[in-house]
Design a protein around this motif. Sequence first.
Motif, mmCIF file in Angstrom:
data_model
loop_
_atom_site.group_PDB
_atom_site.id
_atom_site.type_symbol
_atom_site.label_atom_id
_atom_site.label_comp_id
_atom_site.label_asym_id
_atom_site.label_seq_id
_atom_site.Cartn_x
_atom_site.Cartn_y
_atom_site.Cartn_z
ATOM 1 N N ASP A 132 10.959 5.867 2.411
ATOM 2 C CA ASP A 132 10.768 4.494 2.904
ATOM 3 C C ASP A 132 9.752 4.461 4.051
ATOM 4 O OD1 ASP A 132 12.181 5.677 4.967
ATOM 5 O OD2 ASP A 132 13.796 4.184 5.007
ATOM 6 N N ASP A 133 9.003 5.547 4.231
ATOM 7 C CA ASP A 133 8.030 5.657 5.316
ATOM 8 C C ASP A 133 6.631 5.282 4.808
ATOM 9 O OD1 ASP A 133 6.423 6.283 7.464
ATOM 10 O OD2 ASP A 133 6.712 8.464 7.305
ATOM 11 N N PRO A 134 6.092 4.122 5.215
ATOM 12 C CA PRO A 134 4.762 3.727 4.724
ATOM 13 C C PRO A 134 3.652 4.641 5.204
ATOM 14 C CG PRO A 134 5.462 2.268 6.502
ATOM 15 C CD PRO A 134 6.648 3.125 6.150
ATOM 16 N N GLY A 135 3.921 5.425 6.238
ATOM 17 C CA GLY A 135 2.910 6.328 6.758
ATOM 18 C C GLY A 135 2.465 7.384 5.769
ATOM 19 N N VAL A 136 3.258 7.655 4.722
ATOM 20 C CA VAL A 136 2.895 8.713 3.772
ATOM 21 C C VAL A 136 1.641 8.359 2.979
ATOM 22 C CG1 VAL A 136 5.268 9.536 3.559
ATOM 23 C CG2 VAL A 136 4.396 7.842 1.908
ATOM 24 N N VAL A 137 1.282 7.051 2.904
ATOM 25 C CA VAL A 137 0.060 6.660 2.194
ATOM 26 C C VAL A 137 -1.020 6.174 3.159
ATOM 27 C CG1 VAL A 137 1.212 6.122 0.020
ATOM 28 C CG2 VAL A 137 0.983 4.333 1.757
ATOM 29 N N VAL A 138 -0.764 6.329 4.461
ATOM 30 C CA VAL A 138 -1.712 5.847 5.480
ATOM 31 C C VAL A 138 -2.352 7.012 6.222
ATOM 32 C CG1 VAL A 138 -2.000 4.413 7.548
ATOM 33 C CG2 VAL A 138 -0.403 3.705 5.734
ATOM 34 N N VAL A 139 -1.543 8.011 6.598
ATOM 35 C CA VAL A 139 -2.058 9.156 7.357
ATOM 36 C C VAL A 139 -1.653 10.448 6.650
ATOM 37 C CG1 VAL A 139 -2.017 7.955 9.567
ATOM 38 C CG2 VAL A 139 0.013 9.184 8.810
ATOM 39 N N PRO A 140 -2.468 11.504 6.739
ATOM 40 C CA PRO A 140 -2.118 12.782 6.100
ATOM 41 C C PRO A 140 -0.794 13.301 6.639
ATOM 42 C CG PRO A 140 -4.413 12.783 6.836
ATOM 43 C CD PRO A 140 -3.774 11.565 7.433
ATOM 44 N N GLN A 141 -0.017 13.902 5.755
ATOM 45 C CA GLN A 141 1.260 14.461 6.141
ATOM 46 C C GLN A 141 1.088 15.916 6.596
ATOM 47 O OE1 GLN A 141 4.029 12.113 6.184
ATOM 48 N NE2 GLN A 141 2.073 11.037 6.064
ATOM 49 N N SER A 142 2.182 16.611 6.848
ATOM 50 C CA SER A 142 2.126 17.927 7.473
ATOM 51 C C SER A 142 1.312 18.935 6.669
ATOM 52 C CB SER A 142 3.553 18.462 7.676
ATOM 53 O OG SER A 142 4.245 18.509 6.427
ATOM 54 N N ASN A 143 1.289 18.783 5.344
ATOM 55 C CA ASN A 143 0.528 19.706 4.502
ATOM 56 C C ASN A 143 -0.877 19.190 4.197
ATOM 57 O OD1 ASN A 143 1.194 17.586 2.858
ATOM 58 N ND2 ASN A 143 2.290 18.821 1.332
ATOM 59 N N GLY A 144 -1.265 18.088 4.869
ATOM 60 C CA GLY A 144 -2.582 17.517 4.659
ATOM 61 C C GLY A 144 -2.677 16.597 3.457
ATOM 62 N N LEU A 145 -1.594 16.479 2.692
ATOM 63 C CA LEU A 145 -1.570 15.624 1.512
ATOM 64 C C LEU A 145 -0.999 14.251 1.851
ATOM 65 C CD1 LEU A 145 -0.222 18.189 -1.126
ATOM 66 C CD2 LEU A 145 -2.606 17.555 -0.693
ATOM 67 N N PHE A 146 -1.128 13.328 0.913
ATOM 68 C CA PHE A 146 -0.562 11.996 1.061
ATOM 69 C C PHE A 146 0.529 11.788 0.020
ATOM 70 C CE2 PHE A 146 -4.714 11.510 2.991
ATOM 71 C CZ PHE A 146 -4.521 10.578 4.012
ATOM 72 N N GLY A 147 1.364 10.815 0.284
ATOM 73 C CA GLY A 147 2.304 10.350 -0.728
ATOM 74 C C GLY A 147 1.603 9.347 -1.630
ATOM 75 N N ALA A 148 2.390 8.513 -2.330
ATOM 76 C CA ALA A 148 1.796 7.550 -3.248
ATOM 77 C C ALA A 148 2.681 6.329 -3.393
ATOM 78 C CB ALA A 148 1.560 8.178 -4.618
ATOM 79 N N LEU A 149 2.046 5.211 -3.721
ATOM 80 C CA LEU A 149 2.754 3.989 -4.080
ATOM 81 C C LEU A 149 3.246 4.091 -5.516
ATOM 82 C CD1 LEU A 149 0.091 1.523 -2.665
ATOM 83 C CD2 LEU A 149 2.430 1.693 -1.807
ATOM 84 N N MET A 150 4.262 3.319 -5.842
ATOM 85 C CA MET A 150 4.731 3.204 -7.215
ATOM 86 C C MET A 150 4.175 1.917 -7.820
ATOM 87 S SD MET A 150 6.494 5.936 -7.323
ATOM 88 C CE MET A 150 7.345 5.781 -8.904
ATOM 89 N N THR A 151 4.063 1.878 -9.147
ATOM 90 C CA THR A 151 3.656 0.645 -9.805
ATOM 91 C C THR A 151 4.835 -0.317 -9.860
ATOM 92 O OG1 THR A 151 4.189 1.572 -11.984
ATOM 93 C CG2 THR A 151 1.898 1.755 -11.228
ATOM 94 N N PHE A 152 4.537 -1.611 -9.971
ATOM 95 C CA PHE A 152 5.605 -2.580 -10.177
ATOM 96 C C PHE A 152 6.092 -2.470 -11.633
ATOM 97 C CE2 PHE A 152 2.329 -5.058 -12.270
ATOM 98 C CZ PHE A 152 3.016 -5.810 -13.218
#
Length: 356
Positions: A213-233
């Motif tokens: 539930d953290d929007p930061g995963v698609v805004v700033v790089p995470q600890s491993n330098g990767l990003f998360g992703a949004l899901m489709t509706f």
Amino acid sequence: MSLTLQAFQLRTQVAAVIAAAGSMPAEAQQVADNLVLANLSGHDSHGVGMTPRYVDAVLEGGLKPNTGIAVRVDIGTMLALDGQRGYGQIVGVQAMQLGIARAKQHGSCIMTLGNSHHLGRIGHFAEMATAQGLVSMHFVNVLSRPVVAPWGGGDGRFGTNPCCIGIPLAGGDPFLLDFATSRVAQGKMRVAHNKGERVPPGHLIDEHGAPTDDPGVVVVPQSNGLFGALMTFGEHKGYGMAVACELLGGALTGGGTWHRPADTARTVLNGMLTVLIDPAKLGTQASFEVEARAFVDWLRQSPPGAGFEAVQIAGEPERKARATRERNGIWIDDATWGEIVAAGAKVGVAVSADGL
């Protein structure tokens, strides 16, 4: 922290930054007006918070100020246009003006626009069409760091790929459906992250593919330098629509699709397939007006469901937000305002809410 500014104040400040980044005054003002209109419409994700990214895109060479469309193919009812990496708020309007004129002349126009920088709120283009009595359909892809996961996938593979449909309604405001094929727009996650908010379950996966539930995963790089992703509706259905937008807005327009590793470029390129129809030339104008109005009235007669005041039609929330925000001002969170101030500093403009 936050501040509330009137629309005219934001237009002045943003136009100054865009001009300092290289745009002629008229272009800077048109871009600023469009961004502020998005804020007024309640879509802060496509509003003045985009200014820092535009400045960065200009500085890295991916966004070309003072650039218009180039016509590649013109057979009257079909146009192939190249945005040449100009501001989407400029080349998108130029493309729509040309397409609208052809649809009024011939009854319809199929138009492709490739290589446009970020087009902004696609509903703006549908509003242009419906104001002229035209039906419009828009399919858009996004060439930037992929932020949306395919259904069944665990990382970002494509963009938020919006779809928009505008339908004029005789005697009333138009039906304006404008949505990202992701559960929410990427920009809304930027706004939520800047506000320090969490988001409801089912919107995001983290950099490991797990729900978050953290929007930061698609805004700033995470600890491993990767990003998360949004899901489709809509699970697989929204995923299918997203793929359609990529193929139609990207592959068909000539602007290209995303199929490479993510990069850190700030440039955002869009391709858009637009279909314009003039009901007056179709021979169904009279019945169209009667049937469309009858159906909308039928929907409104439904008793409000639990938690709702009334049935709404697409486009109404935006029109209501405009009236409220024109009156009460536009709320800007402190982080977003700080980013705008920093963007101004990059091009030698001192942005300040004081004394406006």
